[in-house]
Design a protein around this motif. Structure first.
Motif, PDB file in Angstrom:
ATOM      1  N   ASP A  34       0.809  -1.219   0.000  1.00 26.46           N
ATOM      2  CA  ASP A  34       0.000   0.000   0.000  1.00 26.46           C
ATOM      3  C   ASP A  34       0.842   1.269   0.000  1.00 26.46           C
ATOM      4  N   SER A  35       2.022   1.200   0.593  1.00 24.50           N
ATOM      5  CA  SER A  35       2.867   2.401   0.690  1.00 24.50           C
ATOM      6  C   SER A  35       4.130   2.321  -0.153  1.00 24.50           C
ATOM      7  N   ASN A  36       4.339   1.212  -0.862  1.00 18.79           N
ATOM      8  CA  ASN A  36       5.576   0.976  -1.621  1.00 18.79           C
ATOM      9  C   ASN A  36       6.803   0.846  -0.723  1.00 18.79           C
ATOM     10  N   ALA A  37       6.605   0.609   0.553  1.00 15.75           N
ATOM     11  CA  ALA A  37       7.729   0.577   1.487  1.00 15.75           C
ATOM     12  C   ALA A  37       8.445  -0.768   1.421  1.00 15.75           C
ATOM     13  N   THR A  38       9.764  -0.705   1.433  1.00 19.66           N
ATOM     14  CA  THR A  38      10.585  -1.903   1.520  1.00 19.66           C
ATOM     15  C   THR A  38      11.494  -1.792   2.737  1.00 19.66           C
ATOM     16  N   ALA A  39      11.949  -2.924   3.214  1.00 15.76           N
ATOM     17  CA  ALA A  39      12.811  -2.957   4.392  1.00 15.76           C
ATOM     18  C   ALA A  39      14.131  -3.642   4.037  1.00 15.76           C
ATOM     19  N   ILE A  40      15.087  -3.503   4.915  1.00 13.45           N
ATOM     20  CA  ILE A  40      16.374  -4.176   4.778  1.00 13.45           C
ATOM     21  C   ILE A  40      16.608  -5.028   6.016  1.00 13.45           C
ATOM     22  N   ASP A  41      16.927  -6.298   5.810  1.00 13.12           N
ATOM     23  CA  ASP A  41      17.275  -7.216   6.890  1.00 13.12           C
ATOM     24  C   ASP A  41      18.794  -7.360   6.886  1.00 13.12           C
ATOM     25  N   VAL A  42      19.442  -6.625   7.783  1.00 18.45           N
ATOM     26  CA  VAL A  42      20.904  -6.574   7.771  1.00 18.45           C
ATOM     27  C   VAL A  42      21.496  -7.945   8.108  1.00 18.45           C
ATOM     28  N   ARG A  43      20.833  -8.710   8.945  1.00 18.05           N
ATOM     29  CA  ARG A  43      21.361 -10.038   9.278  1.00 18.05           C
ATOM     30  C   ARG A  43      21.363 -10.949   8.054  1.00 18.05           C
ATOM     31  N   ALA A  44      20.284 -10.893   7.266  1.00 16.85           N
ATOM     32  CA  ALA A  44      20.242 -11.711   6.049  1.00 16.85           C
ATOM     33  C   ALA A  44      21.306 -11.253   5.058  1.00 16.85           C
ATOM     34  N   LEU A  45      21.504  -9.956   4.959  1.00 19.72           N
ATOM     35  CA  LEU A  45      22.545  -9.463   4.061  1.00 19.72           C
ATOM     36  C   LEU A  45      23.925  -9.876   4.532  1.00 19.72           C
ATOM     37  N   SER A  46      24.114  -9.944   5.839  1.00 17.94           N
ATOM     38  CA  SER A  46      25.418 -10.390   6.335  1.00 17.94           C
ATOM     39  C   SER A  46      25.665 -11.845   5.959  1.00 17.94           C
ATOM     40  N   ARG A  47      24.600 -12.658   5.940  1.00 17.72           N
ATOM     41  CA  ARG A  47      24.761 -14.052   5.499  1.00 17.72           C
ATOM     42  C   ARG A  47      25.147 -14.104   4.026  1.00 17.72           C
ATOM     43  N   ALA A  48      24.546 -13.224   3.228  1.00 14.91           N
ATOM     44  CA  ALA A  48      24.905 -13.172   1.815  1.00 14.91           C
ATOM     45  C   ALA A  48      26.371 -12.789   1.644  1.00 14.91           C
ATOM     46  N   ALA A  49      26.829 -11.829   2.436  1.00 15.42           N
ATOM     47  CA  ALA A  49      28.236 -11.409   2.358  1.00 15.42           C
ATOM     48  C   ALA A  49      29.163 -12.547   2.773  1.00 15.42           C
ATOM     49  N   LEU A  50      28.791 -13.277   3.808  1.00 17.28           N
ATOM     50  CA  LEU A  50      29.618 -14.411   4.254  1.00 17.28           C
ATOM     51  C   LEU A  50      29.634 -15.512   3.192  1.00 17.28           C
ATOM     52  N   ASN A  51      28.499 -15.737   2.531  1.00 11.14           N
ATOM     53  CA  ASN A  51      28.463 -16.729   1.461  1.00 11.14           C
ATOM     54  C   ASN A  51      29.400 -16.339   0.323  1.00 11.14           C
ATOM     55  N   ALA A  52      29.417 -15.054  -0.019  1.00 11.31           N
ATOM     56  CA  ALA A  52      30.303 -14.586  -1.084  1.00 11.31           C
ATOM     57  C   ALA A  52      31.765 -14.790  -0.704  1.00 11.31           C
ATOM     58  N   ALA A  53      32.099 -14.471   0.537  1.00 14.93           N
ATOM     59  CA  ALA A  53      33.491 -14.615   0.982  1.00 14.93           C
ATOM     60  C   ALA A  53      33.895 -16.081   1.095  1.00 14.93           C
ATOM     61  N   ALA A  54      32.929 -16.965   1.376  1.00 16.22           N
ATOM     62  CA  ALA A  54      33.247 -18.389   1.460  1.00 16.22           C
ATOM     63  C   ALA A  54      33.652 -18.946   0.099  1.00 16.22           C
TER      64      ALA A  54
END
Length: 386
Positions: free
Chosen positions: A269-289
């Protein structure tokens, strides 16, 4: 002039549909509640892949890739398409065996499309910076990536050159059929009437479908991504992982884009999106692995787009069941970008020829009423994230 067709949604699917309809001789109006490319079409990872597609999608994906190879002829812009290849990396023997089963399942379809299993030596030739423990992968040499916003803008311009009218900042208030024949769409105080209606409304497509009598269980989520500062060139192909949520590519300017299916909540309804920093940190760790060089990378920006997800991960693509003259293309579940060029062609064929040149039966909107939980039939052999 009164249009022949109204397309609701100004993303890539909507602009592609408008372009293909216009090239078949129709007058077309596109109605977009924000601006063209505002949501998933403009902010996705830009994957152009046949690799790992759900098996029912492969015929469409192969046809779409043929259009990507001719993109400049199609829309007068190469859209930043780079056929750098895509690789799904296996870190364990079990993962490599699973990729082998996927390759065999694709070969059995007889589609003249190969997903080739490669061993450790070939993997290192293609990805010299990959971590030493990685054992091999699944490779498609002519997959790649493109620029999402540039692509959507190119389809918009091509459509406008064909006479398509695009109305932005116009929230649809009502869709009716006052005379039982033509569709009437009221948006931003303006009335639009046409014989054909196309629902390309993305994450909002489920609402429009329900209003037409075609309910579908569509969930909205945000697909999060992040990008690094520029780094020395160390990877060419797009990289995914068999055992991790990861989509990884280095762009022409040296920055590295990291995604892979990490979700965050959204508000339609508001076009609002959020950021889950913990999930992004997992993505960063996956990239570094997978790439130890990434341990020194600096993240400079992250974002989330709004996308619609179906229970089985397959799009809704085809005619309305409840209303003749209406057609749907939504619910691409974070892997619709590559399909965009061919989706518009399919919808034009369905509307004007009565049948599509590619198999679309698996994407019927009423499949959830016939089988409320069809996910297991396709997900077992698919890698859904770009």
């Amino acid at each position: 002039m009164r249009p022949d067709a109204i397309v609701i949604g100004g993303g890539l699917q909507g602009c592609s549909t408008a372009l293909h309809l216009a090239r078949r001789g129709l007058r077309v109006t596109v109605i977009e509640k924000d601006y063209v490319g505002r949501h998933a079409s403009g902010v996705n990872a830009g994957g152009v892949r046949t690799l790992g597609r759900a098996l029912p999608e492969l015929p469409l994906s192969i046809a779409a890739k043929a259009l990507w190879r001719q993109m400049e002829a199609l829309v007068d812009d190469d859209c930043g398409f780079r056929p750098a290849g895509q690789i799904r990396v296996a870190e364990t023997a079990d993962e490599l065996e699973g990729l082998g089963r996927r390759s065999q399942a694709v070969d059995a379809l007889g589609l003249k499309h190969r997903e080739t299993v490669i061993g450790q030596a070939a993997l290192r030739r293609l990805l010299p910076a990959v971590a030493p423990h990685c054992l091999g992968g699944l490779h498609v040499a002519d997959d790649g990536f493109a620029d999402p916003f540039r692509t959507t803008a190119a389809f918009r311009r091509a459509a406008e050159r064909e006479g398509v009218r695009i109305v932005e900042g116009a929230v649809v208030a009502a869709v009716t059929r006052p005379d039982g024949g033509s569709w009437r769409v009221t948006a931003a105080g303006e009335r639009h009437d046409a014989a054909l209606l196309f629902n390309c409304a993305g994450a909002w497509g489920g609402r429009l479908a329900a209003a037409l009598g075609d309910p579908v269980p569509l969930a909205a989520n945000g697909s999060m991504m992040m990008i690094t500062a520029r780094m020395p060139r160390f990877v060419g192909p797009v990289v995914g992982a068999a055992g991790r949520a990861l989509s990884f590519k280095q762009l022409d300017n040296g920055t590295v884009l990291i995604g892979g299916g990490h979700r965050a909540p959204v508000d339609l309804d508001s076009n609002a999106t959020a950021i889950d920093v913990r999930a992004l940190s997992r993505a960063a760790l996956n990239a570094a692995a997978l790439f130890p060089i990434m341990a020194r990378a600096a993240i400079v920006r992250f974002w989330s787009g709004i996308e619609g997800f179906t229970p089985d991960g397959l799009p809704v693509l085809g005619p309305s069941i409840a209303e003749p003259g209406a057609f749907h293309a939504f619910g691409f579940s974070a892997h619709g970008f590559q399909l965009g060029p061919v989706v518009g062609r399919i919808l034009a064929e369905l509307a004007l020829d009565g049948a599509a040149s590619l198999p679309v039966a698996p994407f019927r909107i009423d499949r959830f009423r016939r089988d409320p939980a069809p996910a297991g039939t396709v997900e077992a052999m698919a890698f859904p994230a770009e």
